[in-house]
Design a protein around this motif. Structure first.
Motif, PDB file in Angstrom:
ATOM      1  N   ARG A   1       0.833  -1.214   0.000  1.00 23.31           N
ATOM      2  CA  ARG A   1       0.000   0.000   0.000  1.00 23.31           C
ATOM      3  C   ARG A   1       0.865   1.260   0.000  1.00 23.31           C
ATOM      4  O   ARG A   1       0.573   2.223  -0.712  1.00 23.31           O
ATOM      5  CB  ARG A   1      -0.918  -0.017   1.209  1.00 23.31           C
ATOM      6  N   LEU A   2       1.924   1.246   0.783  1.00 20.53           N
ATOM      7  CA  LEU A   2       2.819   2.404   0.842  1.00 20.53           C
ATOM      8  C   LEU A   2       3.570   2.578  -0.476  1.00 20.53           C
ATOM      9  O   LEU A   2       3.745   3.705  -0.960  1.00 20.53           O
ATOM     10  CB  LEU A   2       3.807   2.246   2.001  1.00 20.53           C
ATOM     11  N   LEU A   3       3.986   1.479  -1.084  1.00 17.95           N
ATOM     12  CA  LEU A   3       4.659   1.562  -2.384  1.00 17.95           C
ATOM     13  C   LEU A   3       3.720   2.092  -3.459  1.00 17.95           C
ATOM     14  O   LEU A   3       4.130   2.879  -4.325  1.00 17.95           O
ATOM     15  CB  LEU A   3       5.211   0.190  -2.793  1.00 17.95           C
ATOM     16  N   HIS A   4       2.442   1.685  -3.404  1.00 17.35           N
ATOM     17  CA  HIS A   4       1.445   2.199  -4.351  1.00 17.35           C
ATOM     18  C   HIS A   4       1.316   3.715  -4.209  1.00 17.35           C
ATOM     19  O   HIS A   4       1.293   4.440  -5.207  1.00 17.35           O
ATOM     20  CB  HIS A   4       0.072   1.558  -4.128  1.00 17.35           C
ATOM     21  N   ARG A   5       1.234   4.183  -2.987  1.00 17.67           N
ATOM     22  CA  ARG A   5       1.100   5.629  -2.751  1.00 17.67           C
ATOM     23  C   ARG A   5       2.334   6.379  -3.225  1.00 17.67           C
ATOM     24  O   ARG A   5       2.236   7.437  -3.839  1.00 17.67           O
ATOM     25  CB  ARG A   5       0.852   5.907  -1.277  1.00 17.67           C
ATOM     26  N   PHE A   6       3.511   5.840  -2.924  1.00 21.31           N
ATOM     27  CA  PHE A   6       4.758   6.473  -3.336  1.00 21.31           C
ATOM     28  C   PHE A   6       4.851   6.534  -4.864  1.00 21.31           C
ATOM     29  O   PHE A   6       5.169   7.570  -5.442  1.00 21.31           O
ATOM     30  CB  PHE A   6       5.952   5.701  -2.752  1.00 21.31           C
ATOM     31  N   GLY A   7       4.545   5.412  -5.519  1.00 24.22           N
ATOM     32  CA  GLY A   7       4.556   5.374  -6.984  1.00 24.22           C
ATOM     33  C   GLY A   7       3.555   6.338  -7.586  1.00 24.22           C
ATOM     34  O   GLY A   7       3.850   7.042  -8.556  1.00 24.22           O
ATOM     35  N   GLY A   8       2.369   6.384  -7.003  1.00 24.95           N
ATOM     36  CA  GLY A   8       1.356   7.318  -7.478  1.00 24.95           C
ATOM     37  C   GLY A   8       1.793   8.760  -7.332  1.00 24.95           C
ATOM     38  O   GLY A   8       1.568   9.585  -8.222  1.00 24.95           O
ATOM     39  N   GLY A   9       2.440   9.062  -6.218  1.00 30.20           N
ATOM     40  CA  GLY A   9       2.961  10.419  -6.004  1.00 30.20           C
ATOM     41  C   GLY A   9       4.009  10.791  -7.037  1.00 30.20           C
ATOM     42  O   GLY A   9       4.031  11.923  -7.542  1.00 30.20           O
ATOM     43  N   LEU A  10       4.866   9.833  -7.377  1.00 34.63           N
ATOM     44  CA  LEU A  10       5.886  10.091  -8.399  1.00 34.63           C
ATOM     45  C   LEU A  10       5.251  10.328  -9.767  1.00 34.63           C
ATOM     46  O   LEU A  10       5.683  11.211 -10.519  1.00 34.63           O
ATOM     47  CB  LEU A  10       6.874   8.925  -8.470  1.00 34.63           C
ATOM     48  N   VAL A  11       4.219   9.553 -10.084  1.00 33.48           N
ATOM     49  CA  VAL A  11       3.530   9.731 -11.362  1.00 33.48           C
ATOM     50  C   VAL A  11       2.876  11.108 -11.427  1.00 33.48           C
ATOM     51  O   VAL A  11       3.011  11.833 -12.425  1.00 33.48           O
ATOM     52  CB  VAL A  11       2.483   8.612 -11.585  1.00 33.48           C
ATOM     53  N   VAL A  12       2.192  11.491 -10.362  1.00 31.98           N
ATOM     54  CA  VAL A  12       1.536  12.802 -10.333  1.00 31.98           C
ATOM     55  C   VAL A  12       2.574  13.918 -10.452  1.00 31.98           C
ATOM     56  O   VAL A  12       2.391  14.864 -11.224  1.00 31.98           O
ATOM     57  CB  VAL A  12       0.687  12.968  -9.047  1.00 31.98           C
ATOM     58  N   ALA A  13       3.672  13.809  -9.718  1.00 35.57           N
ATOM     59  CA  ALA A  13       4.730  14.821  -9.790  1.00 35.57           C
ATOM     60  C   ALA A  13       5.294  14.905 -11.212  1.00 35.57           C
ATOM     61  O   ALA A  13       5.521  16.008 -11.735  1.00 35.57           O
ATOM     62  CB  ALA A  13       5.837  14.507  -8.792  1.00 35.57           C
ATOM     63  N   GLY A  14       5.510  13.760 -11.836  1.00 35.75           N
ATOM     64  CA  GLY A  14       6.033  13.757 -13.196  1.00 35.75           C
ATOM     65  C   GLY A  14       5.088  14.402 -14.188  1.00 35.75           C
ATOM     66  O   GLY A  14       5.503  15.180 -15.053  1.00 35.75           O
ATOM     67  N   VAL A  15       3.796  14.118 -14.061  1.00 39.83           N
ATOM     68  CA  VAL A  15       2.802  14.715 -14.959  1.00 39.83           C
ATOM     69  C   VAL A  15       2.733  16.224 -14.743  1.00 39.83           C
ATOM     70  O   VAL A  15       2.681  17.004 -15.712  1.00 39.83           O
ATOM     71  CB  VAL A  15       1.413  14.058 -14.763  1.00 39.83           C
ATOM     72  N   VAL A  16       2.748  16.653 -13.494  1.00 38.42           N
ATOM     73  CA  VAL A  16       2.692  18.097 -13.196  1.00 38.42           C
ATOM     74  C   VAL A  16       3.914  18.801 -13.788  1.00 38.42           C
ATOM     75  O   VAL A  16       3.787  19.853 -14.437  1.00 38.42           O
ATOM     76  CB  VAL A  16       2.592  18.344 -11.677  1.00 38.42           C
ATOM     77  N   ILE A  17       5.090  18.237 -13.602  1.00 37.07           N
ATOM     78  CA  ILE A  17       6.304  18.845 -14.158  1.00 37.07           C
ATOM     79  C   ILE A  17       6.230  18.880 -15.684  1.00 37.07           C
ATOM     80  O   ILE A  17       6.564  19.892 -16.311  1.00 37.07           O
ATOM     81  CB  ILE A  17       7.561  18.093 -13.678  1.00 37.07           C
ATOM     82  N   PHE A  18       5.777  17.779 -16.280  1.00 38.05           N
ATOM     83  CA  PHE A  18       5.660  17.723 -17.739  1.00 38.05           C
ATOM     84  C   PHE A  18       4.713  18.800 -18.252  1.00 38.05           C
ATOM     85  O   PHE A  18       5.022  19.502 -19.221  1.00 38.05           O
ATOM     86  CB  PHE A  18       5.181  16.335 -18.171  1.00 38.05           C
ATOM     87  N   VAL A  19       3.566  18.939 -17.617  1.00 36.97           N
ATOM     88  CA  VAL A  19       2.581  19.945 -18.047  1.00 36.97           C
ATOM     89  C   VAL A  19       3.145  21.350 -17.872  1.00 36.97           C
ATOM     90  O   VAL A  19       3.008  22.198 -18.761  1.00 36.97           O
ATOM     91  CB  VAL A  19       1.247  19.775 -17.272  1.00 36.97           C
ATOM     92  N   MET A  20       3.802  21.610 -16.761  1.00 36.11           N
ATOM     93  CA  MET A  20       4.371  22.930 -16.517  1.00 36.11           C
ATOM     94  C   MET A  20       5.421  23.276 -17.578  1.00 36.11           C
ATOM     95  O   MET A  20       5.444  24.396 -18.102  1.00 36.11           O
ATOM     96  CB  MET A  20       4.965  23.008 -15.112  1.00 36.11           C
ATOM     97  N   VAL A  21       6.281  22.324 -17.894  1.00 39.18           N
ATOM     98  CA  VAL A  21       7.312  22.558 -18.910  1.00 39.18           C
ATOM     99  C   VAL A  21       6.675  22.751 -20.275  1.00 39.18           C
ATOM    100  O   VAL A  21       7.069  23.648 -21.049  1.00 39.18           O
ATOM    101  CB  VAL A  21       8.333  21.404 -18.937  1.00 39.18           C
ATOM    102  N   SER A  22       5.666  21.946 -20.589  1.00 36.17           N
ATOM    103  CA  SER A  22       4.983  22.064 -21.882  1.00 36.17           C
ATOM    104  C   SER A  22       4.306  23.422 -22.024  1.00 36.17           C
ATOM    105  O   SER A  22       4.358  24.040 -23.086  1.00 36.17           O
ATOM    106  CB  SER A  22       3.938  20.953 -22.034  1.00 36.17           C
ATOM    107  N   LEU A  23       3.654  23.888 -20.956  1.00 33.70           N
ATOM    108  CA  LEU A  23       2.991  25.183 -21.012  1.00 33.70           C
ATOM    109  C   LEU A  23       3.990  26.324 -21.092  1.00 33.70           C
ATOM    110  O   LEU A  23       3.739  27.349 -21.746  1.00 33.70           O
ATOM    111  CB  LEU A  23       2.073  25.363 -19.784  1.00 33.70           C
ATOM    112  N   HIS A  24       5.120  26.161 -20.450  1.00 31.97           N
ATOM    113  CA  HIS A  24       6.140  27.203 -20.452  1.00 31.97           C
ATOM    114  C   HIS A  24       6.757  27.382 -21.834  1.00 31.97           C
ATOM    115  O   HIS A  24       7.081  28.485 -22.237  1.00 31.97           O
ATOM    116  CB  HIS A  24       7.230  26.886 -19.427  1.00 31.97           C
ATOM    117  N   ARG A  25       6.887  26.291 -22.565  1.00 33.62           N
ATOM    118  CA  ARG A  25       7.443  26.353 -23.928  1.00 33.62           C
ATOM    119  C   ARG A  25       6.497  27.062 -24.871  1.00 33.62           C
ATOM    120  O   ARG A  25       6.906  27.591 -25.889  1.00 33.62           O
ATOM    121  CB  ARG A  25       7.720  24.962 -24.459  1.00 33.62           C
ATOM    122  N   GLY A  26       5.234  27.027 -24.540  1.00 33.51           N
ATOM    123  CA  GLY A  26       4.258  27.781 -25.277  1.00 33.51           C
ATOM    124  C   GLY A  26       3.684  27.110 -26.427  1.00 33.51           C
ATOM    125  O   GLY A  26       3.143  27.457 -27.342  1.00 33.51           O
TER     126      GLY A  26
END
Length: 65
Positions: free
Chosen positions: A40-65
């Motif tokens: 359960r803890l590994l699932h949460r940790f993995g999910g957090g990493l996925v969410v962080a990666g998606v947020v960073i990807f979206v932020m970088v994509s939006l910044h590039r314009g």
């Protein structure tokens, strides 16, 4: 876009390879600790990493314009 994905994958592989290459004892201990961690803890940790990666990807994509 394709070049960006391959560059990101290459960077992940380099970063993942640094642990066992530079600090094998610490890396092994970390892996052993993770093997004993409840699923359960590994699932949460993995999910957090996925969410962080998606947020960073979206932020970088939006910044590039």
């Amino acid at each position: 876009m394709t070049t960006t994905v391959w560059t990101a994958l290459a960077l992940v592989l380099v970063l993942e390879g640094l642990g066992p290459m530079l600090l094998p004892r610490i890396w092994r201990r970390m892996i052993m600790t993770m093997a004993q961690t409840p699923d359960r803890l590994l699932h949460r940790f993995g999910g957090g990493l996925v969410v962080a990666g998606v947020v960073i990807f979206v932020m970088v994509s939006l910044h590039r314009g």
